[in-house]
Design an enzyme around this catalytic site. Structure first.
Site, PDB file in Angstrom:
ATOM      1  N   LYS A 168     -14.119  -7.897 -16.938  1.00 44.68           N
ATOM      2  CA  LYS A 168     -13.499  -8.401 -15.706  1.00 44.68           C
ATOM      3  C   LYS A 168     -12.015  -8.706 -15.929  1.00 44.68           C
ATOM      4  CE  LYS A 168     -16.375 -11.840 -15.363  1.00 44.68           C
ATOM      5  NZ  LYS A 168     -17.239 -11.519 -16.501  1.00 44.68           N
ATOM      6  N   THR A 169     -11.734  -9.421 -17.020  1.00 41.61           N
ATOM      7  CA  THR A 169     -10.341  -9.771 -17.291  1.00 41.61           C
ATOM      8  C   THR A 169      -9.532  -8.501 -17.590  1.00 41.61           C
ATOM      9  OG1 THR A 169     -11.091 -11.899 -18.116  1.00 41.61           O
ATOM     10  CG2 THR A 169      -8.868 -11.241 -18.711  1.00 41.61           C
TER      11      THR A 169
ATOM     12  N   ASP B  89      -8.703 -14.351 -11.568  1.00 42.46           N
ATOM     13  CA  ASP B  89      -9.708 -14.277 -12.642  1.00 42.46           C
ATOM     14  C   ASP B  89     -10.563 -15.545 -12.595  1.00 42.46           C
ATOM     15  OD1 ASP B  89     -11.103 -13.348 -14.810  1.00 42.46           O
ATOM     16  OD2 ASP B  89      -9.473 -13.532 -16.264  1.00 42.46           O
ATOM     17  N   GLU B  90     -11.738 -15.513 -13.204  1.00 39.59           N
ATOM     18  CA  GLU B  90     -12.637 -16.674 -13.272  1.00 39.59           C
ATOM     19  C   GLU B  90     -12.846 -17.287 -11.880  1.00 39.59           C
ATOM     20  OE1 GLU B  90     -14.074 -17.524 -16.077  1.00 39.59           O
ATOM     21  OE2 GLU B  90     -12.787 -16.802 -17.690  1.00 39.59           O
TER      22      GLU B  90
ATOM     23  N   GLN C 201     -21.440 -18.104 -15.024  1.00 43.60           N
ATOM     24  CA  GLN C 201     -20.483 -18.799 -15.883  1.00 43.60           C
ATOM     25  C   GLN C 201     -19.747 -19.913 -15.147  1.00 43.60           C
ATOM     26  OE1 GLN C 201     -18.157 -16.545 -18.857  1.00 43.60           O
ATOM     27  NE2 GLN C 201     -18.980 -14.731 -17.881  1.00 43.60           N
TER      28      GLN C 201
ATOM     29  N   ARG D  15     -19.718 -15.743 -26.119  1.00 48.44           N
ATOM     30  CA  ARG D  15     -18.417 -15.635 -26.796  1.00 48.44           C
ATOM     31  C   ARG D  15     -18.549 -14.810 -28.066  1.00 48.44           C
ATOM     32  NH1 ARG D  15     -16.073 -15.547 -22.931  1.00 48.44           N
ATOM     33  NH2 ARG D  15     -18.136 -15.646 -22.030  1.00 48.44           N
TER      34      ARG D  15
HETATM   35  P1  ATP Z   1     -15.851 -13.050 -19.630  1.00 47.81           P
HETATM   36  O1  ATP Z   1     -16.916 -13.070 -18.576  1.00 47.81           O
HETATM   37  O2  ATP Z   1     -16.330 -13.667 -20.893  1.00 47.81           O
HETATM   38  O3  ATP Z   1     -14.548 -13.560 -19.143  1.00 47.81           O
HETATM   39  P2  ATP Z   1     -14.903 -10.391 -19.145  1.00 47.81           P
HETATM   40  O4  ATP Z   1     -15.859  -9.784 -18.182  1.00 47.81           O
HETATM   41  O5  ATP Z   1     -13.630 -10.892 -18.612  1.00 47.81           O
HETATM   42  O6  ATP Z   1     -15.656 -11.504 -20.002  1.00 47.81           O
HETATM   43  P3  ATP Z   1     -13.286  -8.941 -20.985  1.00 47.81           P
HETATM   44  O7  ATP Z   1     -12.838 -10.105 -21.769  1.00 47.81           O
HETATM   45  O8  ATP Z   1     -12.347  -8.330 -20.032  1.00 47.81           O
HETATM   46  O9  ATP Z   1     -14.657  -9.303 -20.256  1.00 47.81           O
HETATM   47  O10 ATP Z   1     -13.824  -7.813 -21.942  1.00 47.81           O
HETATM   48  C1  ATP Z   1     -14.696  -8.085 -23.017  1.00 47.81           C
HETATM   49  C2  ATP Z   1     -14.395  -7.190 -24.178  1.00 47.81           C
HETATM   50  O11 ATP Z   1     -14.791  -5.858 -23.892  1.00 47.81           O
HETATM   51  C3  ATP Z   1     -12.921  -7.131 -24.495  1.00 47.81           C
HETATM   52  O12 ATP Z   1     -12.751  -7.054 -25.890  1.00 47.81           O
HETATM   53  C4  ATP Z   1     -12.488  -5.848 -23.824  1.00 47.81           C
HETATM   54  O13 ATP Z   1     -11.348  -5.289 -24.435  1.00 47.81           O
HETATM   55  C5  ATP Z   1     -13.705  -4.960 -24.017  1.00 47.81           C
HETATM   56  N1  ATP Z   1     -13.826  -3.918 -22.977  1.00 47.81           N
HETATM   57  C6  ATP Z   1     -13.992  -4.110 -21.669  1.00 47.81           C
HETATM   58  N2  ATP Z   1     -14.084  -2.928 -21.003  1.00 47.81           N
HETATM   59  C7  ATP Z   1     -13.965  -1.956 -21.928  1.00 47.81           C
HETATM   60  C8  ATP Z   1     -13.971  -0.523 -21.893  1.00 47.81           C
HETATM   61  N3  ATP Z   1     -14.121   0.145 -20.752  1.00 47.81           N
HETATM   62  N4  ATP Z   1     -13.825   0.118 -23.053  1.00 47.81           N
HETATM   63  C9  ATP Z   1     -13.676  -0.550 -24.221  1.00 47.81           C
HETATM   64  N5  ATP Z   1     -13.661  -1.885 -24.321  1.00 47.81           N
HETATM   65  C10 ATP Z   1     -13.807  -2.595 -23.205  1.00 47.81           C
HETATM   66 MG    MG Z   2     -12.788 -12.825 -18.597  1.00 43.37          MG
END
Ligand code: ATP
Ligand code: MG
Length: 755
Positions: A32-33, A224-225, A255, A603
C-alpha cells in the site's frame, strides 16, 4: 515503463487510476505504501502534474521523510520545478493556519503558539488551581485526555457542559476546566494539537475562498494508513476534495490501532458512502513475510468479528517456524532475547532486528540485558529528546522570543535558572494577570512600572524583562540557531548548569548543544526560521525517532506501524500486558489489541520470536503471569518451542495431543489401547527417537566447534560458540548460553555436542 514494471496488476491499477476517488483496501505488507510512492512519481513523471499540486498525508513525520526519499529516488534524473507536499495531517494544518487563521475571525493571529500534550497538561493544572480544585482528586492528565476526547468527537466546551448529567460532579468539574482551558488558549494565542485540526476544518468550512484556494492547489491527494484517521481528518479530506476528487486512500481495517485517539474504522465505510463512484482496489499478495508468519498473523486476526475479512497470500517461501520461548521470569526473558540477538548478529552483523512491546515501560529490562552484552540498540519512544526538561526550558525561551505573551512558557522559565523570582512574586504575577485579563508579561510590566512590591523582587523582574526583550529583538533579525544559542547562554542557563558541575549537568549541556545543531540544520533549509523550527519540535512524535540504519530497535508495537524488519521479537505476551488489562472486560478493546497483535506479527519478514515470562514484577512485587490469550490463538503446528523444560506450549500441546491419544494404535507389532498403555507407547517411541537423534548428532560431530555454530552442553543447554582459543587438547572455547551468559570451557572436557 520503469515506474510500473515493479508493480503487480492491482498495484498498477491503483497507481494509474489517477482521476476520481480510489480506495485501496489491503492487508499488511501488500504494498500500500509502495503504491502511494509510485503514484506520486507517476503523477509527476507520466501525467505531467506539477508537484505543487500534489498532497500526500502520512501517519508520522518520519514516514513523510521516507516517502519523500522514495519519490525522489523513483524520479531520479528528472528535474522538478517544485516539490510535492508530503506531510502529516498536523503539519498540513499548521501550514494552512499559519497562512490563513486570521480569516477565522476568532482573534488568533498567524504567529499562534502550538501547545503539545505536555503544555496542555500544564495549562489544565493552572486551570484546576485557578478554579480551586484539588489536583490530588482530579488528575490534570486525565482531564486533559477527557477534553481532547471531547474535542475530537466534535464537542466544544459549551456542548460538553450541556451534556453533563446533573449529579455527575466529576464531569461538571471537567466542563468548567474545559471552558477556562479554552479561554486561556485563546488569550495566549495558542492552539493545542486537537485545535490544529478543528480550526483548520472550521476555517475551510467557513471561508469559501480559502477552501477554493486549497482545492485548486491540492488537485491530487493521497492518504496512507487511512484506517487510523479520525472524523476530523476525514472532514478535512472531504473539504479539500470538494471540487475534484482525485483522491487515493490506502488502508487496512485489521490494522486500525488508534481508536483510543479517536480513529474511526467507519471512515472506510464512509468513504464508499461519500465518494459514491469510488473505485475499490484490493491487493492480495504480501511481499514482506514468509508464509508461516503470514499464516500466524491471519490466524490470530481471524478471531476478530468486526472485520470484513480478506485474503492474503505470498509467493515467499514457507520460512522457518515461529520461535517460542517461555522464561521463568521477566529478567530471564530479557536475557534470552539479548543472547539470541547476539547470536543473530554474530551470524550476520548486518541483521536488522526489532524488539516490540506493548508499553514503553517494558523496555528497561531489555535495555539492561543488551547493555550487559555490549550490543548497541536504538530505543524509540519513551523519553524523547524534545521531552527532556532542559530542552523544553530552552524551547520555552524561544517561544517567548516570538511571543512574550505566552504565559505558559513564561511560567515555566521565569525562575529557571534561579534569578531571585520567588513563589510569592509568581503568585502576584498570576493574580495581576487575572485581574487585568492580560498575560503574565503584561502583569510584569505593570509591576515594574509601578515599582510597588519588594525592591529585590522588582529588580529581579526587571532583569528578566531585559533578558526576554533582548531575545525578542534578536529573533527579529537573527537565524534560529543564533536565537537558540542566546537562549542558552544569555539567559544564564548554561552558566547555572556549568556551576552544578555534575555528570548529569554535563549530559544536559550536551543535549542543549544538540539542540543548537538541530537549529543549524534548520537554518540551512529553504524557508526555515525559528518559527518553523519550533513548529517541527512541537509536532515531533515518538515514532519519529526511528532510524532505519540501526541494527537493533526497541519500540512499542504502535510505533512500529508501517515498518518492516527481517527479525522481530514480540515480548511480554502475557494476559494483562498484552492484551492490555483494560481489554479484559471489553470486547471492542480486545479486538483492538488483537489488531495490534496482527500489526506486530506482520512487521516480521523472515524470523519471528514470541516470548513471555511466568513471573514479573509489578510495582515491585513479584507476581505470576498467565500466557497471553493471543498465544493460544496461534496455529500451534507453526511454532517451535525453544523453552527449557516444560512450557505452557508443551502442556498445551500435550493436552491437545491427549485428546486424540485415546485412539488405539500399533507400534512394533504391539497394540496399545488403554490410557496407561498409550503412555507406554509414547515412552518407547520417544526413547527411540532420542537415541536416533543422539546417534545422528555424534556422527555429524566435527573435530572442533567453529564460532557461529551451536552446541549443546549437559548443564547449560543450547549455546552459541563465540570464540575459540588454542588448539588440540588445550583448546578453549567461549560459548554464550542464553540465560547463563558466556562460559569459557576446555573443549575436550566440556561434553559439548552439536546442536
Ligand atoms: P503495511 O500494511 O504494513 O503498511 P504496506 O501494505 O504498506 O504494509 P509496503 O510497506 O508498501 O506494504 O510493502 C511491503 C514490502 O513489500 C516492502 O518491502 C515493499 O518494497 C515490498 N513490495 C510491495 N510490492 C511489491 C512488488 N510489486 N514487488 C516487489 N516488492 C514489493
Ligand atoms: Mg504501509
Amino acid at each position: 515503463m520503469d515506474l510500473l514494471a515493479s508493480l503487480n496488476e492491482q498495484q498498477r491499477e491503483a497507481v494509474t487510476t489517477t482521476e476520481g476517488p480510489v480506495l485501496v483496501l489491503a492487508g499488511a505488507g501488500s504494498g500500500k505504501t509502495r503504491v502511494i510512492a509510485h503514484r506520486i512519481a507517476y503523477l509527476i513523471a507520466e501525467r505531467g502534474i506539477p508537484p505543487a499540486n500534489i498532497l500526500a498525508v502520512t501517519f508520522t513525520n518520519k514516514a513523510a521523510e521516507e516517502m519523500r526519499e522514495r519519490v525522489e529516488s523513483l524520479l531520479r534524473g528528472s528535474k522538478l520545478a517544485s516539490a510535492p507536499l508530503i506531510s502529516t495531517f498536523h503539519s498540513l494544518c499548521v501550514r494552512i493556519l499559519r497562512r490563513d487563521i486570521e480569516a477565522l475571525g476568532e482573534g488568533y493571529t498567524r504567529d499562534f503558539t502550538i501547545y503539545d500534550q505536555d503544555d496542555s497538561i500544564r495549562l489544565v493544572k493552572n486551570c484546576l488551581k485557578e478554579l480551586g480544585y484539588d489536583e490530588q482528586r482530579l488528575s490534570a492528565r486525565s482531564i486533559q485526555s477527557a477534553i481532547s476526547h471531547a474535542k475530537n468527537s466534535g464537542l466544544d466546551a459549551e456542548m460538553f457542559a450541556a451534556r453533563v448529567e446533573y449529579n455527575d460532579e466529576r464531569r461538571a468539574a471537567i466542563a468548567r476546566v474545559f471552558r477556562l482551558y479554552d479561554e486561556r488558549l485563546r488569550a495566549n494565542n495558542a492552539l493545542d494539537f486537537d485545535d490544529l485540526l478543528i480550526k483548520t476544518v472550521q476555517l475551510l468550512r467557513r471561508c469559501a475562498d480559502i477552501r477554493q484556494h486549497y482545492n485548486a492547489k491540492f488537485r491530487y491527494i493521497l492518504v496512507d494508513e487511512y484506517q487510523d484517521t479520525n472524523a476530523l481528518q476525514f472532514a478535512l479530506v472531504q473539504l479539500l476534495t470538494e471540487q475534484q476528487q482525485n483522491l487515493c486512500v490506502v488502508g487496512d481495517e485489521d490494522q486500525s490501532i488508534y481508536k483510543w485517539r479517536g480513529a474511526d474504522i467507519t471512515n472506510i465505510l464512509n468513504f464508499e458512502k461519500h465518494y459514491k463512484d469510488a473505485r475499490i482496489i484490493r491487493l492480495e499478495q504480501n511481499y514482506r513475510s514468509t508464509q508461516n508468519i503470514l499464516d500466524a498473523a491471519s490466524h490470530v486476526v481471524s478471531h476478530n468479528t468486526e472485520r470484513k475479512g480478506k485474503r492474503l497470500w505470498t509467493a515467499n517461501p514457507t520460512g522457518e517456524k515461529i520461535r517460542y520461548y517461555q522464561a521463568p521470569d521477566a529478567e530471564m526473558e530479557a536475557r534470552f532475547v539479548a543472547a539470541t540477538i547476539q547470536e543473530h548478529l554474530v551470524n550476520d552483523p548486518r541483521a536488522r532486528i526489532a524488539v516490540l512491546y506493548r508499553t514503553n515501560a517494558q523496555s528497561r529490562l531489555f535495555e539492561e540485558a543488551l547493555r550487559r552484552l555490549g550490543i548497541p540498540y536504538q530505543i524509540v519512544g519513551g523519553f524523547s529528546f524534545y521531552e527532556r526538561a532542559e530542552v523544553r526550558d530552552i524551547i520555552a525561551y524561544l517561544k517567548l522570543a516570538l511571543n512574550p505573551h505566552d504565559s505558559l512558557a513564561l511560567q515555566r522559565i521565569i525562575n529557571t535558572p534561579p534569578r531571585g523570582i520567588g513563589r510569592q512574586t509568581v503568585d502576584e504575577i498570576e493574580r495581576r494577570a487575572r485581574d487585568c485579563g492580560g498575560s503574565y508579561w503584561e502583569a510584569i510590566s505593570i509591576m515594574t512600572e509601578q515599582g510597588d512590591g519588594r525592591a529585590r523582587a522588582i529588580a529581579a523582574l526587571k532583569g528578566f524583562q531585559q533578558t526576554i526583550t533582548r531575545l525578542v529583538t534578536l529573533a527579529q533579525r537573527a537565524p534560529a540557531s543564533e536565537v537558540v544559542k542566546a537562549a542558552i547562554i544569555d539567559t544564564g542557563y548554561e552558566l547555572a548548569l556549568k556551576a552544578e558541575g555534575t555528570e548529569e549537568a554535563d549530559a544536559r549541556l550536551a543535549n542543549l548543544q544538540e539542540l543548537v545543531n538541530a537549529a543549524v540544520e534548520y537554518d540551512a533549509r529553504e524557508g526555515g526560521g525559528l518559527r518553523e523550527f519550533l513548529d517541527a519540535a512541537a509536532l515531533i512524535s515518538d515514532a519519529d525517532q526511528y532510524r532505519h540504519d540501526a541494527r537493533v530497535t526497541l519500540m512499542t508495537m504502535h510505533a512500529a506501524k508501517g515498518l518492516e524488519f527481517p527479525i522481530v521479537f514480540i515480548v511480554g505476551l502475557e494476559d494483562g500486558i498484552f492484551p492490555h488489562a483494560r481489554a479484559a472486560a471489553d470486547r471492542a478493546e480486545l479486538e483492538e489489541e488483537r489488531r495490534l497483535c496482527y500489526v506486530a506479527i506482520t512487521r516480521a519478514q523472515r524470523i519471528l520470536y514470541l516470548t513471555h515470562a511466568m513471573k514479573r514484577r509489578v510495582y515491585g512485587e513479584e507476581l505470576s503471569a498467565e500466557p497471553s490469550q493471543f498465544l493460544s490463538e496461534l496455529p500451534l503446528e507453526l511454532i517451535e518451542d525453544l523453552s527449557r523444560g516444560r512450557s505452557w506450549l508443551s502442556l498445551k500441546r500435550a493436552s491437545i495431543a491427549l485428546e486424540d491419544r485415546y485412539a488405539p494404535r500399533r507400534y512394533q507389532g504391539k497394540t496399545y489401547d488403554s490410557v496407561d498403555s498409550i503412555a507406554e507407547f509414547f515412552r518407547r517411541r520417544n526413547a527411540r527417537t532420542d537415541q536416533t537423534d543422539r546417534a545422528a548428532a555424534v556422527a555429524s560431530q566435527p573435530g572442533e566447534f567453529k564460532p557461529g555454530t551451536h552446541v549443546r552442553h549437559p548443564k547449560y543447554g543450547r549455546g552459541l560458540v563465540i570464540k575459540r582459543e588454542g588448539t588440540g587438547d588445550s583448546a578453549k572455547i567461549i560459548v554464550n548460553f542464553p540465560g547463563y551468559g558466556q562460559k569459557k570451557l576446555i573443549e575436550k572436557y566440556a561434553n559439548l555436542e552439536p546442536a
